[in-house]
Design an enzyme around this catalytic site. Structure first.
Site, mmCIF file in Angstrom:
data_model
loop_
_atom_site.group_PDB
_atom_site.id
_atom_site.type_symbol
_atom_site.label_atom_id
_atom_site.label_comp_id
_atom_site.label_asym_id
_atom_site.label_seq_id
_atom_site.Cartn_x
_atom_site.Cartn_y
_atom_site.Cartn_z
ATOM 1 N N THR A 176 19.214 18.514 -35.427
ATOM 2 C CA THR A 176 19.559 18.799 -36.821
ATOM 3 C C THR A 176 20.569 17.771 -37.292
ATOM 4 O O THR A 176 21.334 17.249 -36.484
ATOM 5 C CB THR A 176 20.183 20.212 -36.886
ATOM 6 O OG1 THR A 176 19.175 21.146 -36.583
ATOM 7 C CG2 THR A 176 20.786 20.519 -38.245
ATOM 8 N N ARG A 204 9.921 31.624 -38.331
ATOM 9 C CA ARG A 204 11.317 31.703 -37.856
ATOM 10 C C ARG A 204 12.251 30.993 -38.851
ATOM 11 O O ARG A 204 11.910 29.955 -39.400
ATOM 12 C CB ARG A 204 11.425 31.027 -36.489
ATOM 13 C CG ARG A 204 12.864 31.013 -35.960
ATOM 14 C CD ARG A 204 13.229 29.679 -35.357
ATOM 15 N NE ARG A 204 14.585 29.658 -34.886
ATOM 16 C CZ ARG A 204 15.408 28.622 -35.063
ATOM 17 N NH1 ARG A 204 14.988 27.545 -35.686
ATOM 18 N NH2 ARG A 204 16.628 28.668 -34.606
ATOM 19 N N SER A 206 15.817 29.167 -39.474
ATOM 20 C CA SER A 206 16.923 28.477 -38.793
ATOM 21 C C SER A 206 18.260 28.823 -39.468
ATOM 22 O O SER A 206 18.287 29.375 -40.562
ATOM 23 C CB SER A 206 16.652 26.981 -38.883
ATOM 24 O OG SER A 206 17.815 26.262 -39.123
ATOM 25 N N ASP A 207 19.341 28.472 -38.811
ATOM 26 C CA ASP A 207 20.668 28.706 -39.404
ATOM 27 C C ASP A 207 21.003 27.710 -40.520
ATOM 28 O O ASP A 207 21.897 27.950 -41.330
ATOM 29 C CB ASP A 207 21.751 28.553 -38.325
ATOM 30 C CG ASP A 207 21.745 27.128 -37.764
ATOM 31 O OD1 ASP A 207 20.770 26.773 -37.088
ATOM 32 O OD2 ASP A 207 22.700 26.373 -38.033
ATOM 33 N N THR A 225 25.145 22.575 -35.801
ATOM 34 C CA THR A 225 23.881 22.303 -35.119
ATOM 35 C C THR A 225 23.886 23.102 -33.822
ATOM 36 O O THR A 225 24.928 23.556 -33.369
ATOM 37 C CB THR A 225 23.707 20.790 -34.855
ATOM 38 O OG1 THR A 225 22.453 20.584 -34.190
ATOM 39 C CG2 THR A 225 24.810 20.214 -34.011
ATOM 40 N N GLY A 226 22.696 23.281 -33.247
ATOM 41 C CA GLY A 226 22.604 24.060 -32.019
ATOM 42 C C GLY A 226 21.519 25.110 -32.132
ATOM 43 O O GLY A 226 20.615 24.982 -32.964
ATOM 44 N N GLY A 228 19.986 28.093 -33.571
ATOM 45 C CA GLY A 228 20.204 28.804 -34.831
ATOM 46 C C GLY A 228 20.564 30.261 -34.648
ATOM 47 O O GLY A 228 21.441 30.792 -35.342
HETATM 48 N N1 ASP Z 1 20.099 24.691 -35.633
HETATM 49 C C1 ASP Z 1 18.714 24.291 -35.606
HETATM 50 C C2 ASP Z 1 17.843 25.498 -35.522
HETATM 51 O O1 ASP Z 1 18.123 26.399 -34.766
HETATM 52 C C3 ASP Z 1 18.363 23.378 -34.483
HETATM 53 C C4 ASP Z 1 19.295 22.231 -34.272
HETATM 54 O O2 ASP Z 1 20.483 22.293 -34.586
HETATM 55 O O3 ASP Z 1 18.813 21.219 -33.776
HETATM 56 O O4 ASP Z 1 16.833 25.524 -36.168
#
Ligand code: ASP
Length: 302
Positions: A176, A204, A206-207, A225-226, A228
């Site tokens: 992200t 789904r 995402s955050d 990021t991470g 979600g």
């Molecule tokens: N946060 C994003 C998600 O869960 C993924 C990412 O940060 O790469 O969709």
């Protein structure tokens, strides 16, 4: 008369130095893992982040924080190194769905798109939505709005993602992208864009287009990021911003919020700037890739 001119010149000169020193930009490009990514990828990400942070700062000298975060995120979306825009992950049904949001700390308005297909820059669609009453659109509705507002049909798929998808290598390319900026008026803004986790169940959410992943007010702006689900469970960005608003330093707010993330073994990283121009970043699992620039000091992840 001469002295008056001199004083005015000094005043103006000092003012421009102060203004110049106030502006800052920090960007992230998700995560880097030594175990499943090469040294070349790491170097490429470092170079690209440095270049984009500097370009974004250059843009910030003549634009607002709000315009700048969208611009910076569009550059990150256009770089196939990251999982946003071009190079986005493919979902379990073979389709790419992207999400992006932008928040103006000054007006405290957030706008975003969730699971939009076939646009080059989801962040620009998100940015256009700021002028609407209905500011977060999902799926088909988001795509129809984009088309009606002049965004051309564009496939963001790259062969590498198709190969990963076909090999069912759900290797978690967490990439992200996000940007937080403070402009010469001290106004804050944040933008975040993602291609999701990869191989997720269609539908789904995402955050990245929620206040857990992307939040700003007049005191602080944060992009995450991470995973979600972890970021949402912990209400990460909104919590950090609220804590800074209530008087904590960025460091204290990050520390408390990331301690809480530990209790769910959460996987997240975040970047932030506060109203005084302090910059901060942290991740729960190394290493979030990021770069920051304030016109003088260029910092990049190592
Ligand atoms: N946060 C994003 C998600 O869960 C993924 C990412 O940060 O790469 O969709």
């Amino acid at each position: 008369m001469f002295y008056l001119l001199l004083i005015n010149f000094v005043k103006e000169y000092h003012l421009s130095i102060i203004i110049y020193n106030f502006m800052k930009v920090i960007i992230h490009g998700g995560f880097f893992s030594e175990s499943d990514q090469s040294h070349e990828v790491k170097t490429a990400k470092q170079d690209s982040l440095k270049e984009i942070a500097q370009k974004a700062f250059g843009y910030l000298t003549t634009h607002s924080a709000f315009d700048t975060v969208a611009y910076a995120v569009s550059l990150l979306e256009d770089d196939p190194l990251y999982n946003a825009g071009i190079g986005s992950q493919i979902q379990s049904d073979g389709v790419i769905r992207m999400s992006a949001a932008i928040m103006n700390g000054n007006t405290q308005k957030l706008s975003g798109v969730i699971n939009i297909q076939n646009v080059q820059n989801p962040i620009f669609v998100a940015k256009d939505l700021i002028r609407e009453d209905d500011r977060v659109l999902g799926g088909n509705g988001a795509k129809i709005y984009a088309t009606e507002n002049g965004f051309e049909n564009f496939s963001t798929e790259i062969p590498q993602r198709r190969k990963e998808y076909e090999a069912k290598l759900a290797n978690g390319g967490k990439g992200t992208v996000g940007c937080v900026a403070i402009d010469h008026e001290g106004k804050l803004a944040v933008a975040t864009s993602t291609g999701g986790k990869g191989f997720e169940i269609p539908g789904r959410i995402s955050d990245s287009a929620t206040v857990a992943g992307n939040y700003a007010n007049a005191f602080c702006a944060v992009s995450c990021t991470g995973v979600g689900e972890d970021i949402v469970s912990n209400a990460t960005a909104a919590k950090i911003v609220t804590r800074v608003t209530d008087g904590m330093s960025l460091e204290q707010a990050f520390s408390k919020t990331f301690d809480e993330l530990k209790t769910i073994d959460g996987f997240a990283g975040a970047i932030a700037i506060d109203k005084d121009g302090n910059i901060y970043h942290r991740d729960s699992y190394p290493t979030m890739v990021f770069a920051s620039f304030d016109g003088e000091k260029l910092e990049v992840f190592s």
